[in-house]
Scaffold this motif. Structure first.
Motif, PDB file in Angstrom:
ATOM      1  N   PHE A  43       7.413  60.334 -33.319  1.00  0.00           N
ATOM      2  CA  PHE A  43       6.927  59.693 -32.092  1.00  0.00           C
ATOM      3  C   PHE A  43       5.419  59.863 -31.955  1.00  0.00           C
ATOM      4  O   PHE A  43       4.716  58.969 -31.497  1.00  0.00           O
ATOM      5  CB  PHE A  43       7.634  60.289 -30.877  1.00  0.00           C
ATOM      6  N   SER A  44       4.900  61.036 -32.351  1.00  0.00           N
ATOM      7  CA  SER A  44       3.461  61.288 -32.234  1.00  0.00           C
ATOM      8  C   SER A  44       2.670  60.468 -33.240  1.00  0.00           C
ATOM      9  O   SER A  44       1.661  59.851 -32.898  1.00  0.00           O
ATOM     10  CB  SER A  44       3.165  62.761 -32.443  1.00  0.00           C
ATOM     11  N   LEU A  45       3.093  60.479 -34.494  1.00  0.00           N
ATOM     12  CA  LEU A  45       2.352  59.769 -35.541  1.00  0.00           C
ATOM     13  C   LEU A  45       2.403  58.257 -35.354  1.00  0.00           C
ATOM     14  O   LEU A  45       1.414  57.564 -35.590  1.00  0.00           O
ATOM     15  CB  LEU A  45       2.893  60.144 -36.919  1.00  0.00           C
ATOM     16  N   LEU A  46       3.551  57.736 -34.950  1.00  0.00           N
ATOM     17  CA  LEU A  46       3.689  56.297 -34.771  1.00  0.00           C
ATOM     18  C   LEU A  46       3.294  55.844 -33.371  1.00  0.00           C
ATOM     19  O   LEU A  46       3.328  54.652 -33.072  1.00  0.00           O
ATOM     20  CB  LEU A  46       5.132  55.873 -35.066  1.00  0.00           C
ATOM     21  N   GLN A  47       2.927  56.787 -32.516  1.00  0.00           N
ATOM     22  CA  GLN A  47       2.519  56.527 -31.142  1.00  0.00           C
ATOM     23  C   GLN A  47       3.551  55.680 -30.391  1.00  0.00           C
ATOM     24  O   GLN A  47       3.241  54.690 -29.746  1.00  0.00           O
ATOM     25  CB  GLN A  47       1.147  55.876 -31.099  1.00  0.00           C
ATOM     26  N   ILE A  48       4.796  56.110 -30.494  1.00  0.00           N
ATOM     27  CA  ILE A  48       5.890  55.435 -29.801  1.00  0.00           C
ATOM     28  C   ILE A  48       5.984  55.998 -28.390  1.00  0.00           C
ATOM     29  O   ILE A  48       5.983  57.213 -28.195  1.00  0.00           O
ATOM     30  CB  ILE A  48       7.227  55.653 -30.538  1.00  0.00           C
ATOM     31  N   GLU A  49       6.050  55.117 -27.414  1.00  0.00           N
ATOM     32  CA  GLU A  49       6.239  55.535 -26.035  1.00  0.00           C
ATOM     33  C   GLU A  49       7.655  55.172 -25.618  1.00  0.00           C
ATOM     34  O   GLU A  49       8.097  54.046 -25.826  1.00  0.00           O
ATOM     35  CB  GLU A  49       5.227  54.859 -25.123  1.00  0.00           C
ATOM     36  N   ALA A  50       8.364  56.136 -25.052  1.00  0.00           N
ATOM     37  CA  ALA A  50       9.744  55.905 -24.636  1.00  0.00           C
ATOM     38  C   ALA A  50      10.002  56.671 -23.351  1.00  0.00           C
ATOM     39  O   ALA A  50       9.308  57.637 -23.031  1.00  0.00           O
ATOM     40  CB  ALA A  50      10.714  56.355 -25.728  1.00  0.00           C
ATOM     41  N   SER A  51      11.022  56.255 -22.645  1.00  0.00           N
ATOM     42  CA  SER A  51      11.428  56.934 -21.429  1.00  0.00           C
ATOM     43  C   SER A  51      11.957  58.330 -21.769  1.00  0.00           C
ATOM     44  O   SER A  51      12.786  58.490 -22.667  1.00  0.00           O
ATOM     45  CB  SER A  51      12.514  56.118 -20.734  1.00  0.00           C
TER      46      SER A  51
END
Length: 110
Positions: A74-82
């Motif tokens: 999530f950090s490396l791909l800069q994914i934002e999720a609930s």
């Protein structure tokens, strides 16, 4: 319509929702295990308890791996999720992992 318009219906819904929990709590608090003829003396010493402990221990290690890889991804791909959805997914993964491990241990013992 507010609950005060139909107090009997509101009472019935609350009773239906709380009855199972209240019954289980009463069973735990007020039942003496020595009065049950089929009760195991030390339930923590059973084979099922051993299977559960082993399954939970293995699932915890899986959770550490999946949590670490998921956080890195999530950090490396800069994914934002609930946050709620992510935690629900982690919880679902953990429950399924424990269930699968428990059933595997039960099947291999038979």
């Amino acid at each position: 319509m507010t609950p005060t318009e139909r107090p009997i219906l509101a009472f019935a819904l609350v009773m239906v929702g709380t009855f199972p929990v209240a019954t289980a709590l009463g069973w735990v608090l007020f039942l003496d295990r020595s009065t049950l003829s089929e009760a195991i003396e030390n339930p923590d010493d059973s084979v099922e308890s051993f299977w559960y402990q082993k399954a939970a221990s293995g699932a915890f290690h899986d959770l550490l791996i999946v949590g670490g890889l998921g956080a890195a991804g999530f950090s490396l791909l800069q994914i934002e999720a609930s946050v709620g959805l992510v935690l629900a997914g982690v919880l679902l993964f953990t429950m399924l992992d424990i269930a699968a491990r428990y059933l595997w241990l039960k099947k291999s013992a038979a």
